[in-house]
Structure formats: structure tokens, C-alpha cells
Design an enzyme around this catalytic site. Structure first.
Site, PDB file in Angstrom:
ATOM      1  N   ARG A 105       0.877  -1.180   0.000  1.00  0.00           N
ATOM      2  CA  ARG A 105       0.000   0.000   0.000  1.00  0.00           C
ATOM      3  C   ARG A 105       0.906   1.218   0.000  1.00  0.00           C
ATOM      4  O   ARG A 105       1.576   1.518   0.993  1.00  0.00           O
ATOM      5  CB  ARG A 105      -0.903  -0.009   1.234  1.00  0.00           C
ATOM      6  CG  ARG A 105      -1.926   1.125   1.298  1.00  0.00           C
ATOM      7  CD  ARG A 105      -2.797   0.940   2.526  1.00  0.00           C
ATOM      8  NE  ARG A 105      -3.697   2.050   2.781  1.00  0.00           N
ATOM      9  CZ  ARG A 105      -4.967   2.092   2.381  1.00  0.00           C
ATOM     10  NH1 ARG A 105      -5.470   1.090   1.687  1.00  0.00           N
ATOM     11  NH2 ARG A 105      -5.735   3.130   2.682  1.00  0.00           N
ATOM     12  N   HIS A 132      -7.058   1.129  -7.031  1.00  0.00           N
ATOM     13  CA  HIS A 132      -7.421   0.431  -5.782  1.00  0.00           C
ATOM     14  C   HIS A 132      -8.229  -0.819  -6.177  1.00  0.00           C
ATOM     15  O   HIS A 132      -9.430  -0.914  -5.905  1.00  0.00           O
ATOM     16  CB  HIS A 132      -8.248   1.361  -4.900  1.00  0.00           C
ATOM     17  CG  HIS A 132      -8.329   0.952  -3.466  1.00  0.00           C
ATOM     18  ND1 HIS A 132      -7.758  -0.223  -2.994  1.00  0.00           N
ATOM     19  CD2 HIS A 132      -8.926   1.551  -2.383  1.00  0.00           C
ATOM     20  CE1 HIS A 132      -7.994  -0.315  -1.697  1.00  0.00           C
ATOM     21  NE2 HIS A 132      -8.697   0.732  -1.302  1.00  0.00           N
ATOM     22  N   GLN A 135     -10.537  -2.832  -3.676  1.00  0.00           N
ATOM     23  CA  GLN A 135     -11.793  -2.190  -3.297  1.00  0.00           C
ATOM     24  C   GLN A 135     -12.887  -2.494  -4.317  1.00  0.00           C
ATOM     25  O   GLN A 135     -14.004  -2.862  -3.953  1.00  0.00           O
ATOM     26  CB  GLN A 135     -11.598  -0.671  -3.179  1.00  0.00           C
ATOM     27  CG  GLN A 135     -12.864   0.064  -2.777  1.00  0.00           C
ATOM     28  CD  GLN A 135     -13.366  -0.361  -1.416  1.00  0.00           C
ATOM     29  OE1 GLN A 135     -12.640  -0.284  -0.433  1.00  0.00           O
ATOM     30  NE2 GLN A 135     -14.624  -0.818  -1.333  1.00  0.00           N
ATOM     31  N   ASP A 217     -16.651   8.630  -3.163  1.00  0.00           N
ATOM     32  CA  ASP A 217     -15.513   8.519  -2.248  1.00  0.00           C
ATOM     33  C   ASP A 217     -15.272   9.891  -1.655  1.00  0.00           C
ATOM     34  O   ASP A 217     -15.888  10.890  -2.073  1.00  0.00           O
ATOM     35  CB  ASP A 217     -14.280   8.014  -3.019  1.00  0.00           C
ATOM     36  CG  ASP A 217     -13.155   7.510  -2.110  1.00  0.00           C
ATOM     37  OD1 ASP A 217     -13.329   7.548  -0.873  1.00  0.00           O
ATOM     38  OD2 ASP A 217     -12.111   7.089  -2.636  1.00  0.00           O
ATOM     39  N   CYS A 257     -16.489   3.540  -0.381  1.00  0.00           N
ATOM     40  CA  CYS A 257     -15.408   2.651   0.051  1.00  0.00           C
ATOM     41  C   CYS A 257     -14.922   2.940   1.470  1.00  0.00           C
ATOM     42  O   CYS A 257     -14.159   2.131   2.016  1.00  0.00           O
ATOM     43  CB  CYS A 257     -14.247   2.682  -0.940  1.00  0.00           C
ATOM     44  SG  CYS A 257     -13.480   4.294  -1.115  1.00  0.00           S
ATOM     45  N   ARG A 285     -14.573  -6.813   1.700  1.00  0.00           N
ATOM     46  CA  ARG A 285     -13.126  -6.705   1.479  1.00  0.00           C
ATOM     47  C   ARG A 285     -12.443  -7.957   2.028  1.00  0.00           C
ATOM     48  O   ARG A 285     -11.512  -8.503   1.412  1.00  0.00           O
ATOM     49  CB  ARG A 285     -12.563  -5.457   2.178  1.00  0.00           C
ATOM     50  CG  ARG A 285     -12.836  -4.124   1.505  1.00  0.00           C
ATOM     51  CD  ARG A 285     -12.059  -3.932   0.212  1.00  0.00           C
ATOM     52  NE  ARG A 285     -10.619  -3.999   0.404  1.00  0.00           N
ATOM     53  CZ  ARG A 285      -9.857  -2.981   0.824  1.00  0.00           C
ATOM     54  NH1 ARG A 285     -10.399  -1.801   1.076  1.00  0.00           N
ATOM     55  NH2 ARG A 285      -8.549  -3.137   0.941  1.00  0.00           N
TER      56      ARG A 285
END
Length: 301
Positions: A105, A132, A135, A217, A257, A285
Site C-alpha cells: 500500500r 485500488h 476495493q 468517495d 469505500c 473486502r
């Protein structure tokens, strides 16, 4: 030694491979809900390398690896040689000789790519500024769980053209659904990222009209905090509120998310309302990433 399969972008896996991951997600999640042990990754180790902070990514990968019978090791660039100038290529060579999987990450997609090019084991993108994929893997599975196949549906993305938006663009092309994108002026998606399944709208109400799924988001992603005040002004007409959801289909779902800022990118009445599936989305997730870990290590089951 065969080259490992990585998941650095959503399109790194073919549609049939992603469909396999979704089917395994359903099976693995059902096992989890029945409290039935399933340990396909016994004696396997995942290292999680964090340059960016995290809640959901760390917890879902760490818990998921333990639930699959393996071990997860947390490594921060702040307290490792990666934070002291060790070349990414050297780190990839060394770390991949000690573990079975790597999740990174970080900020730049290029850092992730350089690491993967020097890794002997699968590397997973836990988030970069550009993509991402984990996600959107969870998002699409959540849609499938609630509504069935996503092919032919319309997804409306409202807000910033960020890493999640870029990933939705790849998913739309792979799974053949329409993606409507509405961003404020100056925050548009780069033209080269758009595809035949995507369309830009200057008016967010036009983007959500007839949509099956509305998603958004935060207005300010990690790394862009200095732009916070300017973004609040620029994005004020891009809040997903009850009026916007009424323009979508009557049974449209809402996703985010997380973490969310109620009163900014989404109204509390929407994220806490009956059309919101954000908690299922967050939980998924864990389940989609368990299926991904299984696939990358042992292949199709």
C-alpha cells in the site's frame, strides 16, 4: 521458475479469473458464516508493506490470512530499510525470498510495479494513488450478492476522479457495464482512461439518472490534504444526497469505500439509509481478498 501472477491493476486478471474469484468468495464467505475452518494457506506467509495508513486494508488482509490458516506480517516503511533509501528492486528480491505473498500500500503505482518486477511471489496492490483494485473487487462482489450479474447495468461515479474511479473504469470494460462519471471542472478523468463503456457528465444529476448503483468517495484522498479547503468549495454540488438518489432507479444501491465524511461527499440520510450497502461492502473486502489470496497461491480450485 514461472513468473508469478500479480494483482496490481483490476485488469491484471481476466474476466473468467475474476468470476472464479467471485465464486470462491461466495463459497469462502459461507464457510466463514458457518464457523467452519478452511485452511488452504497453512504454513504460508503474507507480508503487508504500508507506506500509507490503513484500517480496512490492514485488517481485512491480516484477518483474512489468519482465517485461511496462514500468517501475516505488518511492515511499515517508517520502521524498515525501505524508509531509509533501500532500492525497491532490492527489497523485492529479498522480501519475496522469505514469504509467499506480498501486499503493498503505497503512493506511486511505479513503486509497486518495480517491486513486482523483482518479486518471486505474487504482489497485490493494497492501494496506490492510481488504482485500488481490491476495493472494486469487493464492490462488484457486493453488487452480485445483492442484485446478480453487473453486466449491462449502469454505475454512476460522483466526485473525484481518483484511484477508485480509475479502477471502476477498468472494471466497466471487463464486465461490460456502463459507467457514468461526474466530477467538478478541473477534476475530470484523463481522456486516455475513458473507454467505450464510460461517459462523462458535467451535471451529476444527469449522471445518476437511471443508474442501478451510485457510488462515491471522499473529496480529498490521502496525499492531497493541502487541497482540502479548495476541494470543499469545488465539490459542494457533488454531494450524493436524497435528491440525487431519487434520480437514480428506485431500487438503486449506494456504495462508498469508506472512511466517509457525512455532510461532504454523502448525506447522512443516504449512507445510513435503506439503499446503502456500505457495511456489506466493507465486510466483503475480507471475503474477496481471501478468495484472491487463495487464487494467487494455489490457482483455481
Amino acid at each position: 521458475m514461472a513468473n508469478p501472477k500479480h494483482f496490481l491493476q483490476f485488469k491484471d486478471l481476466a474476466r473468467e479469473e475474476l468470476e472464479h474469484v467471485f465464486e470462491r468468495t461466495r463459497w469462502i464467505k459461507a464457510k466463514f458464516k458457518r464457523y467452519e475452518q478452511y485452511w488452504p494457506l497453512v504454513d504460508r506467509t503474507l507480508v503487508m508493506i504500508f507506506e500509507k495508513q490503513s484500517t480496512r486494508t490492514r485488517l481485512s488482509f491480516e484477518a483474512g490470512m489468519h482465517q485461511l490458516g496462514g500468517a501475516a506480517i505488518f511492515l511499515s516503511t517508517r520502521d524498515s530499510q525501505l524508509g531509509r533509501g533501500e532500492p525497491v528492486e532490492d527489497a523485492g528480491q529479498v522480501i519475496s525470498r522469505m514469504v509467499d505473498l506480498v501486499m503493498v500500500r503505497t503512493f506511486e503505482q511505479l513503486i509497486l510495479s518495480r517491486f513486482a518486477e523483482n518479486s518471486r511471489v505474487p504482489v497485490i496492490n493494497g492501494l496506490t494513488n492510481e488504482y485500488h483494485p481490491c476495493q472494486v473487487l469487493a464492490d462488484i462482489y457486493t453488487w452480485i450478492e445483492h442484485r446478480g450479474p453487473i453486466q449491462g447495468k449502469t454505475v454512476a461515479w460522483i466526485g473525484d476522479s481518483n484511484n477508485v474511479c480509475n479502477t471502476w473504469l477498468q472494471a466497466a470494460a471487463l464486465f461490460d457495464f456502463k459507467l457514468h462519471i461526474s466530477t467538478p471542472p478541473g477534476y475530470e478523468v484523463e481522456k486516455e482512461r475513458m473507454n467505450r463503456n464510460s461517459e462523462s457528465f458535467s451535471d451529476p444529476m444527469a449522471a445518476v439518472r437511471g443508474a442501478d448503483l451510485v457510488t462515491t468517495d471522499v473529496w480529498t484522498s490521502m496525499g492531497f490534504e493541502s487541497e482540502n479547503e479548495a476541494r470543499r468549495r469545488d465539490f459542494q454540488d457533488w454531494q450524493v444526497d436524497a435528491e440525487m438518489m431519487r434520480a437514480a432507479k428506485k431500487d438503486a444501491l449506494f456504495m462508498h469505500c469508506l472512511p466517509a465524511h457525512r455532510g461532504e461527499e454523502v448525506a447522512a440520510e443516504v449512507i445510513d439509509g435503506p439503499q446503502s450497502v456500505v457495511w456489506d461492502e466493507a465486510e466483503n473486502r475480507l471475503h474477496t481478498q481471501k478468495a484472491l489470496l487463495e487464487f494467487l497461491v494455489v490457482g483455481k480450485k
